[in-house]
Design an enzyme around this catalytic site. Structure first.
Site, mmCIF file in Angstrom:
data_model
loop_
_atom_site.group_PDB
_atom_site.id
_atom_site.type_symbol
_atom_site.label_atom_id
_atom_site.label_comp_id
_atom_site.label_asym_id
_atom_site.label_seq_id
_atom_site.Cartn_x
_atom_site.Cartn_y
_atom_site.Cartn_z
ATOM 1 N N ARG A 270 15.939 35.679 -5.669
ATOM 2 C CA ARG A 270 16.265 34.758 -4.577
ATOM 3 C C ARG A 270 16.650 33.412 -5.175
ATOM 4 N NH1 ARG A 270 11.420 32.814 -1.463
ATOM 5 N NH2 ARG A 270 11.990 30.816 -2.350
ATOM 6 N N HIS A 274 13.457 30.067 0.618
ATOM 7 C CA HIS A 274 13.153 31.199 1.507
ATOM 8 C C HIS A 274 13.996 31.100 2.776
ATOM 9 C CE1 HIS A 274 11.028 33.968 4.092
ATOM 10 N NE2 HIS A 274 10.682 32.984 4.892
ATOM 11 N N TYR A 283 7.055 25.104 -5.378
ATOM 12 C CA TYR A 283 6.294 26.173 -6.040
ATOM 13 C C TYR A 283 7.030 26.856 -7.185
ATOM 14 C CZ TYR A 283 9.019 28.675 -2.464
ATOM 15 O OH TYR A 283 10.023 29.149 -1.680
#
Lengths: 377, 326
Positions: A270, A274, A283
């Site tokens: 990815r 998100h 993160y």
């Protein structure tokens, strides 16, 4: 990229063997677009590869426009598929029109390939249920937001297909996070017991929002979750669209011959957040993300096609122009779409509007007409 | 004519529905050769075969989710959940998917499916076998929630549920499976799944109940008749969507309302009915609306279940309280 697991050797060396398994990993193009082994017959035609390339570019153009629309307040929260387009596009390209795609919510490339229109997808993400109408992909399921819960729907519609003895198949796509869920296991298990015509495709993009793959499961591969339910599991390079198309295609051939379901774990990454509501810098470090840009699927196929002499700068310019025009026109059509009548929220709740709901609908209609006449005064 | 028990009535409706529509598929745990733990699917496996009467793995969420896929794929699944406490894993599938498919695809995909499950206490069953989850389901838009109270209504309501196009949770009171019996015909006639049934007409008080509480309410009505109290008894039968009109009209006539259910008091469906009555029959009310329900406790194990469960005597006391307002 993960290497082929060593389970077989470890287990074979054991004195008492109850079962053994190995997980294959398939890749045709390396990250630089270099051919690692002979292309499968179905992928040798440059026209096929060019259409796959077009599918990837179209997905990215849609994602790019969708994010832009969200950032300017004209679309709701949106989950881009940037970097993992080859999973859904590769799978969709291996499917037939009468098959059923049961997607998660990051499979725009596959949905577009199968006939969902960019206008429909913009409508859905813009907050209009009519975007799930899929006039040209009438069998396909809408996006599934509760992660993994749709794996069971895929098994169910596969059972419907099997009971009618139709030569159709179901492809269900979900992420690495979904494989931790009980409903996904129940779906795989049911599909195994009933030998259902369904392919479970794990789009392992390494992140479930902020939780990395390593924190998701202690299993060496996610493909091996298939082994526990007695069906085949294998890995494929999810950034190699040729590999995805080939592996899913072989699986679909088995499925159509009533040879049972399987799990395919597509290894991808990815590259984006998100969703547009997420900030991945909280993160994961850029230093982790950057190398993956060298492995992404579009550049990889483009390099192969260019080296093979099948793709020129002029081809690229022409394609980009054509796709950008299509996506811009779709965005304009989406923005120009008149909103639904507010009272439509009542109309599809039951097959027939119950008296109780009819009264509530009437209240909405009255309050709207009161507002209108107030505005008129 | 011999009498039919409620569990036999369920079997008859299932067999009838499977005969008239080959899209009807029965699935669940032990529904095949075993005929279901309560025998509700007895004989179906032999008659309709393993394709249409499917034993599933032990997988409640799976039963719910696979039924959705089957329904969206053109079949009419009738799923059995074995015991009432095992229905909760399905809430995800029913709330997030079954009840929404038509709406979110603007009619392109539908979920005509029925989830049958036993409910309620009173048969000295083990832990987690005596639950009354109807209010949880009644809060879900797009779903029909039905609780039959007699063999005939179980038959007619189940047939209608299967013939319809909406997802249905059909809760069958275990106490009535063999405790309720009556003469009935397997005539294929269904009953409306948007109506309450007035089982007994009365002038002084309206008793509103469903499931296993209906026979208790009828018992109270019969006993209090002798004391000169004329009670009307309404079987709600379909909780969602609610036929509030029938209840409100009754209370307008009687002026008093006693609502009875096994589920706990707080958040129970009795609260919804009380609110509808207050809104619709306020000026007719002669007494506060009474609720006779299970307590806000964990459903006790079998030694104490009859303390928990409402009965005719408790309903009678509520009637007395309501009648004290002249």
């Amino acid at each position: 990229m993960p290497h082929k697991p060593q389970n077989k050797e470890i287990i074979v060396n054991s004195p008492n063997i109850a079962a053994t398994f190995e997980i294959d990993f398939t890749r045709y193009l390396d990250p630089a677009g270099k051919l690692l082994k002979e292309l499968p017959a179905e992928a040798k035609d440059p026209a096929t590869l060019k259409s796959l390339y077009r599918g990837l570019v179209r997905a990215r153009a849609f994602d790019t426009k969708a994010v832009a629309l969200q950032r300017t307040g004209r679309l709701g929260t949106y989950g881009s598929s940037i970097g993992q387009e080859a999973v859904a596009v590769g799978a969709a390209s291996a499917m037939l029109a009468d098959d059923v795609l049961v997607p998660s919510f990051r499979e725009h490339g596959g949905q577009l390939w199968r006939g969902a229109t960019p206008v429909e997808l913009f409508l859905y993400w813009g907050g209009d249920e009519r975007g799930n109408s899929f006039a040209k992909a009438p069998h396909d399921f809408p996006n599934c937001v509760p992660v993994g819960s749709h794996a069971l729907h895929a098994a169910g519609v596969a059972l419907a297909i099997k009971l009618r003895k139709e030569p159709r198949a179901v492809v269900c796509i979900f992420g690495d996070g979904a494989t931790s869920k009980g409903d996904v296991y129940e779906a795989m298990n049911l599909a195994g017991v009933w030998k259902l015509p369904v392919v479970f495709l794990v789009s392992n993009n390494q992140w479930a929002i902020s939780v990395p793959r390593s924190a998701q499961s202690a299993a060496q591969t996610l493909a091996q979750k298939a082994i526990a339910v007695g069906i085949p599991g294998e890995q494929v390079d999810g950034n190699d669209v040729i590999a995805v198309r080939t592996v899913v295609g072989v699986a679909l051939q088995r499925v159509r011959k009533d040879q049972g379901p399987c799990v395919i774990e597509a290894i991808t990454y990815r590259l984006g957040d998100h969703t547009t509501s997420d900030d991945a810098s909280r993160y994961r470090k850029d230093t982790e993300v950057t190398p993956h840009w060298q492995e992404e699927p579009i550049k990889r196929l483009q390099q192969y096609l260019t080296t093979a002499g099948s793709w020129t700068k002029a081809d690229e310019d022409k394609l980009l122009k054509e796709i950008n025009e299509e996506i811009e026109a779709a965005a304009a059509a989406f923005l120009a779409t008149a909103p639904q009548e507010p009272s439509v929220m009542f109309d599809y709740t039951y097959a027939q509007l119950p008296a109780d709901l009819a009264a509530q609908k009437q209240a909405v209609l009255s309050s709207l007409s009161a507002n209108l006449s107030q505005a008129a005064e | 004519m011999s009498e039919t028990t409620m569990v036999q009535a369920v079997s008859l409706a299932l067999a009838r529905a499977m005969t008239e529509d080959e899209r009807v598929i029965v699935l669940g745990e032990d529904v095949g050769v075993d005929g279901g733990v309560f025998r509700a699917t007895d004989g179906l496996f032999t008659r309709f075969g393993a394709d249409r009467v499917r034993d599933t793995p032990l997988s409640e969420m799976g039963i719910g989710g696979i039924s959705i896929g089957l329904a969206a794929g053109g079949f009419k699944p009738v799923a059995e959940i074995q015991f009432s406490g095992f229905i909760f894993p399905l809430i995800d599938q029913i709330n997030n998917h079954a009840s929404r498919f038509r709406n979110r695809t603007r009619g392109r995909l539908q979920c005509p499916m029925v989830v049958r499950a036993p409910c309620g206490g009173g048969i000295h069953a083990p832990e987690h076998h005596s639950e009354s989850p109807e209010a949880m389901f009644a809060n879900i838009p797009g779903l029909r929630v039905i609780v039959p109270s007699s063999p005939r209504r179980a038959y007619g309501l189940l047939l209608a549920a299967i013939r319809g196009s909406d997802p249905v949770v059909f809760l069958e009171p275990t106490k009535l499976y063999r405790g309720a019996r009556e003469e009935m015909l397997d005539d294929g006639k269904d009953l409306p799944v948007d109506r309450c049934f007035v089982l007994r007409e009365g002038r002084d008080v309206t008793l509103v109940a469903w499931g296993a509480m209906v026979p208790e309410a009828l018992k109270t009505a019969a006993e209090w008749e002798a004391k000169g109290v004329s009670a009307e008894v309404i079987d709600v039968a379909t909780l969602k969507p609610l036929d509030a009109e029938t209840i409100i009209n009754s209370v307008k006539k009687t002026g008093r309302c006693v609502i009875v259910h096994e589920a706990p008091l707080t958040g129970g469906f009795g609260g919804e009915i009380a609110a509808r009555v207050a809104e619709g029959a306020f000026s007719s009310l002669l007494a506060p609306i009474e609720r006779v329900t299970g307590y806000d406790t964990i459903m006790p194990l079998l030694k104490l279940e009859n303390v928990y469960l409402p009965n005719a005597a408790r309903i009678g006391k509520a009637v007395d309280r309501a009648m004290a307002y002249a």
